[in-house]
Design a protein around this motif. Structure first.
Motif, mmCIF file in Angstrom:
data_model
loop_
_atom_site.group_PDB
_atom_site.id
_atom_site.type_symbol
_atom_site.label_atom_id
_atom_site.label_comp_id
_atom_site.label_asym_id
_atom_site.label_seq_id
_atom_site.Cartn_x
_atom_site.Cartn_y
_atom_site.Cartn_z
ATOM 1 N N PRO A 194 33.604 42.200 45.750
ATOM 2 C CA PRO A 194 34.896 42.550 45.146
ATOM 3 C C PRO A 194 35.978 41.601 45.657
ATOM 4 N N VAL A 195 36.844 41.144 44.772
ATOM 5 C CA VAL A 195 37.939 40.251 45.163
ATOM 6 C C VAL A 195 38.810 40.910 46.223
ATOM 7 N N ARG A 196 38.931 42.227 46.150
ATOM 8 C CA ARG A 196 39.752 42.958 47.118
ATOM 9 C C ARG A 196 39.298 42.705 48.549
ATOM 10 N N GLN A 197 37.981 42.605 48.742
ATOM 11 C CA GLN A 197 37.472 42.383 50.091
ATOM 12 C C GLN A 197 37.855 41.004 50.607
ATOM 13 N N LEU A 198 37.898 40.026 49.730
ATOM 14 C CA LEU A 198 38.314 38.687 50.146
ATOM 15 C C LEU A 198 39.791 38.684 50.524
ATOM 16 N N GLN A 199 40.597 39.353 49.721
ATOM 17 C CA GLN A 199 42.030 39.400 49.987
ATOM 18 C C GLN A 199 42.331 40.139 51.291
ATOM 19 N N SER A 200 41.620 41.232 51.548
ATOM 20 C CA SER A 200 41.894 42.018 52.747
ATOM 21 C C SER A 200 41.466 41.305 54.015
ATOM 22 N N SER A 201 40.573 40.323 53.898
ATOM 23 C CA SER A 201 40.120 39.601 55.085
ATOM 24 C C SER A 201 41.053 38.469 55.467
ATOM 25 N N TYR A 202 42.072 38.201 54.663
ATOM 26 C CA TYR A 202 42.994 37.102 54.927
ATOM 27 C C TYR A 202 44.395 37.638 55.179
ATOM 28 N N HIS A 203 44.638 37.976 56.451
ATOM 29 C CA HIS A 203 45.941 38.520 56.813
ATOM 30 C C HIS A 203 47.040 37.459 56.742
ATOM 31 N N ASN A 204 46.644 36.183 56.771
ATOM 32 C CA ASN A 204 47.648 35.118 56.702
ATOM 33 C C ASN A 204 48.055 34.786 55.275
ATOM 34 N N GLY A 205 47.440 35.458 54.298
ATOM 35 C CA GLY A 205 47.853 35.277 52.911
ATOM 36 C C GLY A 205 47.304 34.053 52.227
ATOM 37 N N HIS A 206 46.388 33.329 52.886
ATOM 38 C CA HIS A 206 45.871 32.097 52.276
ATOM 39 C C HIS A 206 45.012 32.378 51.049
ATOM 40 N N HIS A 207 44.320 33.529 51.035
ATOM 41 C CA HIS A 207 43.466 33.815 49.876
ATOM 42 C C HIS A 207 44.299 34.509 48.809
ATOM 43 N N CYS A 208 44.535 33.801 47.712
ATOM 44 C CA CYS A 208 45.435 34.333 46.685
ATOM 45 C C CYS A 208 44.716 35.248 45.697
ATOM 46 N N THR A 218 38.405 24.290 52.561
ATOM 47 C CA THR A 218 39.525 23.638 53.233
ATOM 48 C C THR A 218 39.706 24.289 54.609
ATOM 49 N N PRO A 219 40.509 23.696 55.491
ATOM 50 C CA PRO A 219 40.772 24.341 56.786
ATOM 51 C C PRO A 219 41.400 25.719 56.629
ATOM 52 N N GLN A 220 42.140 25.934 55.556
ATOM 53 C CA GLN A 220 42.798 27.225 55.355
ATOM 54 C C GLN A 220 41.838 28.318 54.887
ATOM 55 N N ASN A 221 40.800 27.935 54.146
ATOM 56 C CA ASN A 221 39.908 28.975 53.601
ATOM 57 C C ASN A 221 38.482 28.874 54.149
ATOM 58 N N GLN A 222 38.313 28.221 55.310
ATOM 59 C CA GLN A 222 36.967 27.945 55.828
ATOM 60 C C GLN A 222 36.166 29.210 56.112
ATOM 61 N N HIS A 223 36.823 30.364 56.289
ATOM 62 C CA HIS A 223 36.106 31.609 56.547
ATOM 63 C C HIS A 223 35.924 32.439 55.286
ATOM 64 N N CYS A 224 36.349 31.910 54.149
ATOM 65 C CA CYS A 224 36.263 32.633 52.882
ATOM 66 C C CYS A 224 34.839 32.543 52.322
ATOM 67 N N TYR A 225 34.280 33.681 51.956
ATOM 68 C CA TYR A 225 32.923 33.727 51.402
ATOM 69 C C TYR A 225 32.815 32.841 50.164
ATOM 70 N N THR A 226 33.763 32.948 49.254
ATOM 71 C CA THR A 226 33.707 32.166 48.017
ATOM 72 C C THR A 226 33.712 30.672 48.307
ATOM 73 N N ALA A 227 34.585 30.241 49.197
ATOM 74 C CA ALA A 227 34.667 28.819 49.534
ATOM 75 C C ALA A 227 33.368 28.337 50.173
ATOM 76 N N GLN A 228 32.764 29.166 51.014
ATOM 77 C CA GLN A 228 31.503 28.788 51.640
ATOM 78 C C GLN A 228 30.388 28.668 50.600
ATOM 79 N N CYS A 229 30.384 29.571 49.605
ATOM 80 C CA CYS A 229 29.392 29.476 48.525
ATOM 81 C C CYS A 229 29.546 28.167 47.762
ATOM 82 N N HIS A 230 30.772 27.828 47.418
ATOM 83 C CA HIS A 230 31.010 26.578 46.697
ATOM 84 C C HIS A 230 30.601 25.368 47.537
#
Length: 343
Positions: A194-208, A218-230
């Motif tokens: 769910p997109v909600r889970q990605l958003q809730s994991s980014y307290h710094n607001g980088h995941h829009c 990128t350095p800003q989204n390196q812990h994002c599941y979607t970015a890692q998949c790509h």
């Protein structure tokens, strides 16, 4: 003293019987990291709707992939990976397998390591890309269980390995068994969230939360599941010399009506058929062992959907299973003293 290695995969029902499948679904979906809503609402949803109604259908699907001799493909290949890694590491290590849900449990595996007298435990969640619902849940459960021990051995947790060179090479080797010139397009299909889970994991607001925001690591989204998949797809594509136009990254296994990561695999295969693509090859690099999501969802259901939409054939690239390269990667990760993120 020997070192303990704990491999952990998601889990599987003990049998394709409806009662066992319902038991598995209940434990899996009641995890607050999997369905992250209010506990009372989760209880109503899981116990009152999903388990009673989805259980029989899921049992039928598990029955279609169940092997009368070896049982669940996921458990069979996970156990094989454990045995192969033990052989690679030798007597200085004790390798155990735990499943986050059902058997063999993480608790049982930890107790075996304790009984073996290991002086340290290195946990390797078998999920290439980090997600709270998978790797995060494993880490939380391991720490919960170990917190009860009087003496807690040295504990290390392996990080995501979505970009580890041997992981990339292992999938590339499996893809190389196919003549890519026979296919009109390649799909990299990852498990959805769910997109909600990605958003809730980014307290710094980088995941829009907008489509395309994490198509590149990128350095800003390196812990994002979607970015890692790509990034996994990009590296595999680079390894086998695919152009960006040759492949599409998509996400499967939606549950419910909320917005999940897009594009959806089912939508992509229909669009490919409508555009005149006849033969498609699918790779699932979120799974290191073949399971319901690869064998049934992709190789059976998506193939049928693609053909009904006008395509000729859709084939699944086998998962890593007993890949020697993957076992070598596990050995390398096992010998790393601290968790490491392969980027």
């Amino acid at each position: 003293m020997r070192k303990g290695i704990l491999l952990v995969n998601l889990g599987t029902p003990d049998s394709p019987a409806v009662a066992d499948v319902r038991k598995y679904l209940a434990e899996f979906l009641m995890d607050e990291r999997v369905i992250d809503i209010h506990p009372f609402l989760r209880l109503l949803l899981v116990r009152g709707i999903i388990v009673p109604f989805r259980g029989p259908r899921s049992a039928k699907l598990y029955g279609q992939i169940w092997n009368s001799q070896t049982g669940s493909p996921l458990k069979y290949y996970s156990r094989l990976q454990q045995q192969l890694l033990q052989a690679e590491l030798g007597e200085d290590y004790v390798v155990e397998l735990g499943m986050r849900y059902q058997t063999p449990s993480i608790e049982a595996a930890l107790n075996k390591l304790l009984a073996a007298g290991v002086d340290s435990i290195h946990v390797i969640p078998l999920f290439p890309q980090y997600a709270s619902a998978t790797t995060g849940s494993v880490m939380a459960e391991v720490m919960r269980l170990l917190s009860r021990w009087v003496v807690i051995p040295q504990l290390t947790l392996a990080g995501a390995f979505y970009g580890h060179p041997m992981f990339i090479q292992a999938f590339a080797a499996n893809i190389s068994r196919y003549d890519l010139s026979d296919f009109d397009h390649i799909l990299f299909s990852f498990h959805g969230l769910p997109v909600r889970q990605l958003q809730s994991s980014y307290h710094n607001g980088h995941h829009c939360g907008q489509e395309g925001c994490c198509d590149r690591l990128t350095p800003q989204n390196q812990h994002c599941y979607t970015a890692q998949c790509h990034e996994t797809a990009r590296l595999i594509a680079q390894e086998i010399s695919l152009k960006a136009t040759d492949y599409t990254v998509c996400f499967q296994s939606r549950l419910g009506k909320q917005k999940w990561i897009r594009p959806y695999t089912s939508s992509v295969i229909r669009d490919l058929a409508a555009s005149g693509k006849k033969r498609v090859l699918v790779v699932c690099p979120a799974f290191v062992a073949d399971c319901l999501e690869t064998i049934q969802e992709i190789a059976a259901e998506c193939r049928e959907e693609f053909i009904q939409a006008g395509g000729s054939d859709l084939l699944l690239v086998e998962s890593l299973n007993d890949s020697p390269l993957f076992i070598r990667m596990l050995r390398e990760i096992s010998e790393v003293p601290k968790g490491h993120l392969w980027a």
